[in-house]
Design an enzyme around this catalytic site. Structure first.
Site, PDB file in Angstrom:
ATOM      1  N   HIS A   1       1.602  30.184  36.064  1.00 30.10           N
ATOM      2  CA  HIS A   1       2.360  31.409  35.781  1.00 30.10           C
ATOM      3  C   HIS A   1       3.609  31.059  34.965  1.00 30.10           C
ATOM      4  CE1 HIS A   1      -0.028  33.214  39.080  1.00 30.10           C
ATOM      5  NE2 HIS A   1       0.241  34.356  38.493  1.00 30.10           N
TER       6      HIS A   1
ATOM      7  N   LYS B   1       8.447  32.989  37.753  1.00 30.37           N
ATOM      8  CA  LYS B   1       7.791  33.321  39.024  1.00 30.37           C
ATOM      9  C   LYS B   1       8.330  32.421  40.124  1.00 30.37           C
ATOM     10  CE  LYS B   1       3.366  34.179  41.265  1.00 30.37           C
ATOM     11  NZ  LYS B   1       3.797  35.478  41.821  1.00 30.37           N
TER      12      LYS B   1
HETATM   13  P1  NAD Z   1      10.831  40.703  38.042  1.00 24.43           P
HETATM   14  O1  NAD Z   1      11.697  39.612  38.564  1.00 24.43           O
HETATM   15  O2  NAD Z   1      10.699  40.883  36.559  1.00 24.43           O
HETATM   16  O3  NAD Z   1      11.310  42.116  38.655  1.00 24.43           O
HETATM   17  C1  NAD Z   1      11.717  42.266  39.977  1.00 24.43           C
HETATM   18  C2  NAD Z   1      12.267  43.671  40.182  1.00 24.43           C
HETATM   19  O4  NAD Z   1      12.616  43.804  41.567  1.00 24.43           O
HETATM   20  C3  NAD Z   1      13.509  44.004  39.380  1.00 24.43           C
HETATM   21  O5  NAD Z   1      13.459  45.376  39.003  1.00 24.43           O
HETATM   22  C4  NAD Z   1      14.647  43.842  40.405  1.00 24.43           C
HETATM   23  O6  NAD Z   1      15.777  44.666  40.105  1.00 24.43           O
HETATM   24  C5  NAD Z   1      13.947  44.328  41.663  1.00 24.43           C
HETATM   25  N1  NAD Z   1      14.565  43.857  42.901  1.00 24.43           N
HETATM   26  C6  NAD Z   1      15.033  42.629  43.190  1.00 24.43           C
HETATM   27  N2  NAD Z   1      15.546  42.620  44.446  1.00 24.43           N
HETATM   28  C7  NAD Z   1      15.402  43.877  44.933  1.00 24.43           C
HETATM   29  C8  NAD Z   1      15.752  44.507  46.149  1.00 24.43           C
HETATM   30  N3  NAD Z   1      16.361  43.826  47.123  1.00 24.43           N
HETATM   31  N4  NAD Z   1      15.445  45.807  46.291  1.00 24.43           N
HETATM   32  C9  NAD Z   1      14.829  46.508  45.314  1.00 24.43           C
HETATM   33  N5  NAD Z   1      14.472  45.963  44.129  1.00 24.43           N
HETATM   34  C10 NAD Z   1      14.769  44.669  43.949  1.00 24.43           C
HETATM   35  O7  NAD Z   1       9.384  40.481  38.707  1.00 24.43           O
HETATM   36  P2  NAD Z   1       7.945  40.966  38.189  1.00 24.43           P
HETATM   37  O8  NAD Z   1       7.352  39.932  37.286  1.00 24.43           O
HETATM   38  O9  NAD Z   1       8.034  42.371  37.718  1.00 24.43           O
HETATM   39  O10 NAD Z   1       7.112  40.880  39.552  1.00 24.43           O
HETATM   40  C11 NAD Z   1       7.517  41.622  40.688  1.00 24.43           C
HETATM   41  C12 NAD Z   1       6.632  41.228  41.874  1.00 24.43           C
HETATM   42  O11 NAD Z   1       5.292  41.606  41.614  1.00 24.43           O
HETATM   43  C13 NAD Z   1       6.579  39.724  42.169  1.00 24.43           C
HETATM   44  O12 NAD Z   1       6.486  39.543  43.566  1.00 24.43           O
HETATM   45  C14 NAD Z   1       5.306  39.268  41.472  1.00 24.43           C
HETATM   46  O13 NAD Z   1       4.750  38.091  42.053  1.00 24.43           O
HETATM   47  C15 NAD Z   1       4.437  40.473  41.768  1.00 24.43           C
HETATM   48  N6  NAD Z   1       3.271  40.698  40.887  1.00 24.43           N
HETATM   49  C16 NAD Z   1       2.152  41.175  41.489  1.00 24.43           C
HETATM   50  C17 NAD Z   1       1.038  41.500  40.745  1.00 24.43           C
HETATM   51  C18 NAD Z   1      -0.162  42.105  41.433  1.00 24.43           C
HETATM   52  O14 NAD Z   1      -1.150  42.508  40.769  1.00 24.43           O
HETATM   53  N7  NAD Z   1      -0.133  42.218  42.761  1.00 24.43           N
HETATM   54  C19 NAD Z   1       1.051  41.314  39.348  1.00 24.43           C
HETATM   55  C20 NAD Z   1       2.223  40.822  38.749  1.00 24.43           C
HETATM   56  C21 NAD Z   1       3.342  40.527  39.535  1.00 24.43           C
END
Ligand code: NAD
Length: 239
Positions: A150, A154
């Protein structure tokens, strides 16, 4: 807002996934209406393209919604789960790296609300998981290794998808080992390798665009509205 569209809350709206969700929802106003976008830090702008933004600390003040979609970080998960319980609304979460206690809280919440948590919302990975289980069952005694790659931002490792694929391998009787790479801007790659004496099988999934996850999560959210409480799988919501 369209009268028949699903009112969505997006939790983690400023992140990579949150941005993809906002863009894809805006492209289908007849299906989705984002009524609240929640970010970890206080938002720079209160309203963007007609969508009201809220800081995580203001979660209790969000307007009524039909389903919440959470792609945030583990520290953001408990508050959004509590909000959905309090509002009696379904939750679709793709946040990975949840603790054992959070997973238990999720299972408990499913007694009161409809929930879907998935480490990966893509169709390809759902099929890969089935192939892995089949290969593991057919190849007893072979080494099983899962290598996931990744982007450098991440935080959790192994990825939630790697662990889900590992569960499929275990269901087939294998004992998977994990390796993680963090490099560049890789959206997500999962290699499941089975190695026996003199031969090797490699099953690989490569995500090249995170829209596949966002599209799957939006679809799941619309399908969750009106469902009985319980924990659903992505495959329960396809068609
Ligand atoms: P990112 O770091 O770009 O975004 C994280 C977001 O969460 C930001 O908007 C941030 O402001 C917010 N955030 C952080 N702390 C917070 C809190 N305490 N309360 C509310 N919001 C908060 O991350 P990303 O790449 O967008 O990924 C987000 C999550 O999704 C990760 O856990 C990643 O592993 C997961 N993900 C899952 C899938 C899936 O298909 N299940 C796919 C991609 C990513």
């Amino acid at each position: 807002m369209n009268a028949t569209s699903t009112r969505i809350l997006i939790h983690g709206a400023s992140g990579r996934m949150g941005q993809a969700l906002l863009r894809l929802a805006a492209e289908q106003p007849e299906r989705y209406s984002v009524v609240a976008a929640v970010t970890g830090r206080p938002p720079a702008q209160r309203v963007v393209d007609g969508v009201p933004f809220f800081a995580a600390a203001e979660l209790a003040a969000v307007p009524a919604f039909d389903a919440a979609i959470d792609f945030s970080l583990p520290e953001g998960f408990d508050p959004v789960l509590a909000l959905c319980r309090a509002r009696g609304a379904p939750l679709v979460s793709g946040t990975t790296g949840l603790s054992e206690a959070q997973r238990q809280a999720l299972a408990q919440a499913a007694e009161g609300i409809a929930l879907v948590w998935a480490s990966n919302f893509s169709l390809g990975v759902a099929v890969l998981a089935e192939l892995v289980e089949r290969a593991a069952a057919a190849l007893p005694g072979w080494d099983c290794d899962i290598v996931e790659s990744h982007h450098v931002h991440k935080k959790d490792a192994p990825s939630g998808t790697a662990l889900t694929l590992g569960q499929s391998a275990q269901a087939g009787g294998a004992q998977p080992r994990y390796a993680s790479l963090r490099a560049g801007d890789i959206v997500g790659e999962h290699l499941v390798q089975f190695a026996g004496p003199g031969e090797r099988i490699e099953l690989v999934h490569r995500a090249t665009n995170r829209d596949i996850f966002a599209r799957g999560a939006l679809h799941a959210a619309a399908r969750m509205v009106g469902r009985a409480p319980g924990q659903y799988r992505v495959r329960d919501l396809l068609d």
